[in-house]
Design a protein around this motif. Structure first.
Motif, PDB file in Angstrom:
ATOM      1  N   SER A 122     -13.113   3.069  34.237  1.00 27.46           N
ATOM      2  CA  SER A 122     -12.763   4.422  33.774  1.00 27.46           C
ATOM      3  C   SER A 122     -13.714   5.506  34.273  1.00 27.46           C
ATOM      4  O   SER A 122     -13.290   6.656  34.440  1.00 27.46           O
ATOM      5  N   ILE A 123     -14.991   5.160  34.458  1.00 27.23           N
ATOM      6  CA  ILE A 123     -15.979   6.214  34.757  1.00 27.23           C
ATOM      7  C   ILE A 123     -15.547   7.043  35.973  1.00 27.23           C
ATOM      8  O   ILE A 123     -15.443   8.274  35.907  1.00 27.23           O
ATOM      9  N   GLY A 124     -15.268   6.385  37.091  1.00 25.24           N
ATOM     10  CA  GLY A 124     -14.923   7.112  38.325  1.00 25.24           C
ATOM     11  C   GLY A 124     -13.647   7.933  38.158  1.00 25.24           C
ATOM     12  O   GLY A 124     -13.572   9.093  38.587  1.00 25.24           O
ATOM     13  N   TYR A 145      -9.013  11.369  25.188  1.00 28.28           N
ATOM     14  CA  TYR A 145      -8.779  10.146  24.406  1.00 28.28           C
ATOM     15  C   TYR A 145      -9.031   8.887  25.248  1.00 28.28           C
ATOM     16  O   TYR A 145      -9.092   7.782  24.694  1.00 28.28           O
ATOM     17  N   SER A 146      -9.120   9.057  26.592  1.00 26.41           N
ATOM     18  CA  SER A 146      -9.170   7.862  27.457  1.00 26.41           C
ATOM     19  C   SER A 146     -10.335   6.958  27.076  1.00 26.41           C
ATOM     20  O   SER A 146     -11.464   7.403  26.908  1.00 26.41           O
ATOM     21  N   ASN A 147     -10.052   5.683  26.978  1.00 25.49           N
ATOM     22  CA  ASN A 147     -11.055   4.694  26.579  1.00 25.49           C
ATOM     23  C   ASN A 147     -11.720   4.050  27.782  1.00 25.49           C
ATOM     24  O   ASN A 147     -11.236   4.201  28.902  1.00 25.49           O
ATOM     25  N   ILE A 151     -18.274   4.741  26.424  1.00 27.17           N
ATOM     26  CA  ILE A 151     -18.844   4.637  27.780  1.00 27.17           C
ATOM     27  C   ILE A 151     -18.467   5.872  28.594  1.00 27.17           C
ATOM     28  O   ILE A 151     -19.306   6.437  29.320  1.00 27.17           O
ATOM     29  N   VAL A 152     -17.239   6.345  28.436  1.00 28.42           N
ATOM     30  CA  VAL A 152     -16.817   7.575  29.124  1.00 28.42           C
ATOM     31  C   VAL A 152     -17.707   8.741  28.665  1.00 28.42           C
ATOM     32  O   VAL A 152     -18.178   9.546  29.479  1.00 28.42           O
ATOM     33  N   ALA A 153     -17.972   8.812  27.360  1.00 31.56           N
ATOM     34  CA  ALA A 153     -18.796   9.913  26.831  1.00 31.56           C
ATOM     35  C   ALA A 153     -20.220   9.843  27.386  1.00 31.56           C
ATOM     36  O   ALA A 153     -20.809  10.875  27.751  1.00 31.56           O
ATOM     37  N   GLU A 154     -20.783   8.644  27.465  1.00 35.83           N
ATOM     38  CA  GLU A 154     -22.139   8.498  28.016  1.00 35.83           C
ATOM     39  C   GLU A 154     -22.151   8.893  29.492  1.00 35.83           C
ATOM     40  O   GLU A 154     -23.079   9.563  29.962  1.00 35.83           O
ATOM     41  N   ALA A 155     -21.094   8.521  30.224  1.00 37.83           N
ATOM     42  CA  ALA A 155     -21.016   8.907  31.648  1.00 37.83           C
ATOM     43  C   ALA A 155     -20.943  10.431  31.769  1.00 37.83           C
ATOM     44  O   ALA A 155     -21.576  11.027  32.650  1.00 37.83           O
TER      45      ALA A 155
END
Ligand code: NAD
Ligand SMILES: O=P(O)(O)OC[C@H]1O[C@H](O[C@H]2[C@H](O)[C@@H](O)[C@@H](O)O[C@@H]2CO)[C@H](O)[C@@H](O)[C@@H]1O
Ligand code: MN
Length: 441
Positions: A122-124, A145-147, A151-155
């Motif tokens: 998801s990060i990229g 909302y993407s999961n 981890i997305v929030a930390e990125a």
């Protein structure tokens, strides 16, 4: 009154019709001039897009509606991007769930090795969406909302610290609906204190607007029944596996009888139980493909075939109310109190200030302002420190393309019993994700 332009990223998502139906149901409190869908899977999105074109033309013909796979067309002249992409789609979710189970480890969408694998995909993709947004609509807000949201929030914290991205989760909102039913109130009448990470938190206080403390009543009910309620209080998650999760909250509560737990804690506190009750050949991804995905796409096809949506094939999705309320809070500076995933900065006073935590925030035009939750007890703090280290290591591993750090992330996950099991799972995940992850060295 200004009318807003909305982009839904992940236009082919099973949640898109529910969100659009909720937007259409709220036009008086949140006027809209344009709804656009964006996805990178043209065929999948087209089914939802064609059905929504028919629906919107019948319900609100003045709204301009379109769907596209071209980023410039999608992201130009947008006020709010509501994002819910699934990197790798259900095909990869199934692998995230089944690979760990092969080794007797929890196989879950956002928790443990499955969540780590999903995060690496998801990060990229999320950074790409943010960059499109900033290029074509620099004043736009992304409500994501993407999961896996943690981890997305930390990125986002590390790699896009100044971007207008607000990461959210509807699990606490969904559970609050259940609590409201238990204490015979409306969800909007409850005011909570909560602390944790995404899919990893606890309510410390639930009161009604008059200040009546409802914790004792809730603790008594949930220690007997978990969050299982007599009446269906949501349109989703009536499947047996989710009912089981709501029930299991009873055993999570036993680990600290003072605080009401998020149901996702079951994967960390009772992994042996979860594995024992999992079918390694038929996981939640299979249930969702046979259930929600089939239901939504069958409904879309029925609308297209009939040329009308007047039979009410698409439901308004309860899950969508949160994202509409959030957009309103930013648009109208309402200063509504909502749970968001934000940088701690002292909100949990004895926890890492640089961790992305989930706490109540006051949301207005400048985004969320976290409310101080004070000190948390050693048990919860210890669990959170371990889990936040997992999330930070995943982001570092993605940035540095580091096998070592990703292995450490898996080792640290409370769901994984040993470094050797972590290595076996990681090597399988690398093979399965070779089209999605950066090549690790
Ligand atoms: N935060 C929360 O509490 C919460 C609640 C519900 C769902 N979700 C998340 O919402 C997302 C959607 O869930 P779903 O079950 O409807 O999945 P889905 O597979 O039905 O829909 C996701 C869509 O995203 C598209 N997509 C994938 N990568 C993309 C990219 N890089 N750019 C544009 N589009 C892309 C896919 O083609 C697909 O159409 C998931 O991430 C899910 O975990 C989060
Ligand atoms: O297994 P799935 O795909 O059905 O659901 C996974 C998602 O579950 C949570 O969201 C729920 C929410 O808890 C419930 O109350 C209702 O509103 O439906 C939501 C979406 O299905 C969780 O917060 C998400 O992060 C998960 O993706
Ligand atoms: Mn969630």
């Amino acid at each position: 009154m200004k009318k807003y332009s909305i982009l839904i990223a992940g236009g082919g998502s099973t949640y898109t019709p529910g969100i659009v139906m909720m937007l259409l149901d709220n036009l008086e409190r949140f006027p809209i001039r344009s709804i656009r869908l964006y996805d990178n899977d043209e065929k999948r999105q087209e089914i939802i897009g064609r059905a929504l074109a028919i629906t919107i033309k019948e319900v609100a013909p003045s709204i301009s509606f379109s769907y596209t796979i071209d980023p410039e067309t999608a992201f130009t002249d947008v006020d709010f991007c509501m994002a819910h992409i699934r990197s790798g789609k259900y095909e990869m979710r199934e692998k995230d769930e089944k690979i760990p189970l092969k080794y007797g480890v929890v196989g879950q969408e956002t928790c443990g090795p499955g969540g780590i694998a999903y995060g690496m995909r998801s990060i990229g993709d999320m950074l790409e969406l943010i960059d499109f947004m900033e290029k074509y609509s620099p004043n736009c807000w992304m409500l994501n909302y993407s999961n896996p949201a943690s981890i997305v929030a930390e990125a986002c914290r590390v790699l896009r610290p100044n971007s207008k991205v607000l990461n959210i989760c509807d699990m606490p909102v969904g559970t609050l609906r259940r609590m409201a039913y238990i204490v015979n109130r409306e969800p909007k009448d409850l005011e909570v204190k909560y602390f944790g990470l995404n899919h990893f938190g606890w309510w410390t206080s639930v009161k009604d607007k008059d200040g009546t403390d409802l914790m004792e009543e809730l603790l008594a009910y949930i220690s007997e029944n978990g969050y299982l309620t007599q009446k269906a209080v949501e349109t989703q998650h009536m499947d047996a596996s989710w009912q089981e999760t709501h029930k299991k909250a009873k055993d999570i509560l036993a680990t600290d009888p003072a605080y009401l737990p998020n149901t996702y804690l079951k994967y960390y506190l009772y992994p042996d139980y979860v594995v024992k009750h999992s079918n390694p050949n038929y996981t939640r991804a299979n249930e969702v493909m046979a259930g929600r995905e089939k239901h939504v796409f069958d409904a879309a096809k029925a609308i297209i075939e009939a040329g009308t949506a007047k039979s009410g094939e698409f439901d308004i999705d309860n899950h969508a109310l949160f994202i509409v309320d959030l957009a309103r809070a930013i648009a109208y500076n309402t200063h509504e109190r909502m749970l968001c995933i934000v940088e701690n900065k002292g909100a949990i006073s004895n926890f890492d200030p640089y961790a992305m935590v989930e706490v109540p925030c006051i949301v207005g035009s400048n985004g969320p302002e976290p409310l101080v939750q004070g000190e948390i007890p050693l048990f919860e703090k210890g669990l959170m420190e371990q889990q936040v280290a997992v999330e930070k290591l995943v982001v570092q591993a993605w940035i540095e393309k580091s096998y070592q750090k990703l292995w450490q992330a898996l080792i640290l996950s409370k769901t994984v019993p040993s470094a050797s099991v972590a290595k076996q799972i990681l090597d399988d995940l690398i093979e399965a994700n070779k089209d999605y992850w950066p090549e690790l060295n």
